[in-house]
Design a protein around this motif. Structure first.
Motif, mmCIF file in Angstrom:
data_model
loop_
_atom_site.group_PDB
_atom_site.id
_atom_site.type_symbol
_atom_site.label_atom_id
_atom_site.label_comp_id
_atom_site.label_asym_id
_atom_site.label_seq_id
_atom_site.Cartn_x
_atom_site.Cartn_y
_atom_site.Cartn_z
ATOM 1 N N GLN A 281 29.632 51.696 -38.728
ATOM 2 C CA GLN A 281 30.308 51.497 -37.297
ATOM 3 C C GLN A 281 29.131 50.586 -36.550
ATOM 4 O OE1 GLN A 281 33.488 52.116 -36.194
ATOM 5 N NE2 GLN A 281 33.619 52.822 -38.365
ATOM 6 N N THR A 282 29.505 49.618 -35.497
ATOM 7 C CA THR A 282 28.782 49.000 -34.538
ATOM 8 C C THR A 282 29.053 49.344 -33.184
ATOM 9 O OG1 THR A 282 30.174 47.173 -34.791
ATOM 10 C CG2 THR A 282 28.154 47.062 -36.339
ATOM 11 N N THR A 284 28.123 47.467 -29.002
ATOM 12 C CA THR A 284 27.260 46.486 -28.296
ATOM 13 C C THR A 284 26.112 47.181 -27.465
ATOM 14 O OG1 THR A 284 28.450 46.670 -26.385
ATOM 15 C CG2 THR A 284 29.402 45.222 -28.157
ATOM 16 N N HIS A 317 20.281 48.674 -36.441
ATOM 17 C CA HIS A 317 20.878 47.471 -37.266
ATOM 18 C C HIS A 317 22.630 47.547 -36.612
ATOM 19 C CE1 HIS A 317 20.839 50.749 -40.247
ATOM 20 N NE2 HIS A 317 22.213 50.576 -40.314
ATOM 21 N N ARG A 318 22.739 48.700 -36.081
ATOM 22 C CA ARG A 318 24.254 48.606 -35.693
ATOM 23 C C ARG A 318 24.400 48.500 -34.102
ATOM 24 N NH1 ARG A 318 24.349 54.922 -38.164
ATOM 25 N NH2 ARG A 318 23.940 54.595 -40.254
ATOM 26 N N ILE A 320 25.137 45.199 -31.938
ATOM 27 C CA ILE A 320 25.398 44.055 -31.888
ATOM 28 C C ILE A 320 25.616 43.338 -30.388
ATOM 29 C CG2 ILE A 320 26.621 44.105 -34.284
ATOM 30 C CD1 ILE A 320 29.172 44.270 -32.530
ATOM 31 N N LEU A 326 25.947 39.130 -34.705
ATOM 32 C CA LEU A 326 24.872 39.850 -35.239
ATOM 33 C C LEU A 326 23.634 39.181 -34.364
ATOM 34 C CD1 LEU A 326 25.118 40.111 -38.776
ATOM 35 C CD2 LEU A 326 25.718 41.988 -37.188
ATOM 36 N N TYR A 329 17.072 40.992 -35.333
ATOM 37 C CA TYR A 329 16.601 42.206 -35.985
ATOM 38 C C TYR A 329 15.310 41.991 -36.654
ATOM 39 C CZ TYR A 329 16.991 45.968 -39.425
ATOM 40 O OH TYR A 329 16.615 47.288 -40.271
ATOM 41 N N LYS A 336 20.167 42.720 -41.895
ATOM 42 C CA LYS A 336 20.810 43.646 -40.727
ATOM 43 C C LYS A 336 22.467 43.524 -41.407
ATOM 44 C CE LYS A 336 22.319 43.844 -35.980
ATOM 45 N NZ LYS A 336 21.694 43.368 -34.739
ATOM 46 N N ILE A 340 24.892 46.688 -42.833
ATOM 47 C CA ILE A 340 26.053 46.981 -42.198
ATOM 48 C C ILE A 340 27.173 47.255 -43.115
ATOM 49 C CG2 ILE A 340 27.741 46.051 -40.710
ATOM 50 C CD1 ILE A 340 25.592 45.059 -38.664
#
Length: 360
Positions: A281-282, A284, A317-318, A320, A326, A329, A336, A340
């Motif tokens: 998952q990412t 913001t 790295h998760r 964004i 992306l 990083y 990165k 992901i």
């Protein structure tokens, strides 16, 4: 090549339609309707020109939030001659390479430099140098004299060896040979070499060796324990290496090791919140700031994220950008994107970082 060096869109689109190999490694196409970027030689059906954006490097595509195509694999493939060179490096990591060696293999040093910078975030000669320094670190940890480790690493100059080692670790080699409050080790991963610093209870630092902040972070840790950092391994180091192996083979996307990064109270809060983002998952930067009850602190969250001293285990790295792209990083945007992708594949029972199919 930079963005301004690229020819006009019509020329590049014609090269895309023709799958012109002359543009291999010199330009990439990003498709705005799919969010994917490809080589110009990709065998996939061609998009409409109005949906194409052309970039000179993989890094530019990743920075724009595009994902690598699975058919042409712009992140993972190298020219056969470059792949052979990489195999030679892995077979003999202690070899001291020069531009003359590359030319003797029929390779152009400037072309090779750009290719490795694009794919691995560092040049081939830089990669070779880092491997030799890591080997020197292992020899020092095993009790060898500094002069022996220096010569085995291919450094004729003692001052050059000390300077290169200090740039990598923040300490001269002699300052790392004794026991200290913390223990540093050099680890190899599919995404490159890393330095791990552990004590008997927790992981204190995990960074890619070319990370610019590594030396500063090592020095800060050394000051925190009022002494030098020794070279060697602890039980935590062994557990860390085993868990990283499971992570990169797709066997597990989670970690169980205790972590003890050095940071401010706010940084610690951000790093703890990062660990609550599920693998694959990412989130913001703004959403994380809101979770922390500080929706106005997006920049502070971004700064804390960038200061994270434990890569991968604290999954910076998760995070964004607000538009889904992306963004920065420290280990390189290419890493990165791959981290992901690996986590998403692991959670879906897909493929490991090395392309090995995992059971569902």
């Amino acid at each position: 090549m930079t963005q301004s060096d690229l020819p006009d869109s019509d020329t590049l689109y014609a090269a895309l339609l023709a799958r012109d190999p002359a543009w291999e490694g010199r330009a990439f196409v990003a498709v705005v309707t799919t969010g994917i970027f490809c080589r110009l030689t990709c065998p996939a059906p061609k998009p409409l020109q109005r949906n194409c954006r052309f970039h000179p490097t993989v890094a530019d595509c990743l920075a724009g939030g595009f994902r690598a195509c699975k058919r042409c694999n712009p992140l993972g493939q190298l020219d056969p001659g470059h792949a052979d060179l990489l195999a030679a490096l892995r077979a003999d990591p202690a070899r001291r390479w020069s531009e003359a060696d590359l030319q003797a293999r029929g390779l152009d040093p400037s072309t090779l430099r750009r290719a490795f910078q694009r794919h691995f975030g560092q040049t081939f000669l830089g990669m070779a140098r880092a491997l030799r320094l890591a080997q020197a670190g292992r020899r020092l940890a095993a009790g060898e004299r500094v002069i022996d480790a220096q010569l085995e690493a291919g450094f004729d100059s003692a001052s050059g060896f000390r300077a290169a080692f200090a740039r990598l670790t923040g300490h001269a080699p002699a300052a790392l040979t004794g026991a200290g409050g913390l223990t540093a080790s050099f680890l190899e991963t599919p995404l490159g070499g890393m330095v791990a610093v552990c004590d008997g209870d927790a992981v204190r630092l995990l960074e890619f060796t070319e990370r610019r902040t590594l030396a500063r972070e090592m020095q800060a840790l050394s000051r925190a324990v009022a002494g030098r950092i020794g070279l060697g391994r602890t039980d935590v180091t062994d557990r860390l290496e085993a868990e990283l192996q499971r992570y990169f083979t797709g066997a597990s996307a989670g970690f169980t090791l205790p972590l003890a990064p050095l940071g401010t109270t706010f940084q610690q809060r951000v790093w703890a919140a990062l660990q609550e983002i599920s693998p694959g998952q990412t989130l913001t930067y703004g959403a994380l700031a809101t979770r922390l009850g500080r929706p106005d602190a997006v920049r502070a969250v971004a700064a804390a994220n960038a200061a994270n001293p434990i890569a991968i285990l604290i999954p910076c790295h998760r995070l964004i950008g607000a538009d889904g792209s992306l963004t920065g990083y420290g280990g390189g945007l290419w890493r990165k994107e791959r981290l992901i992708a690996l986590e998403r594949a692991t959670m879906a029972g897909g493929e490991s970082l090395d392309g090995v199919r995992l059971s569902a």
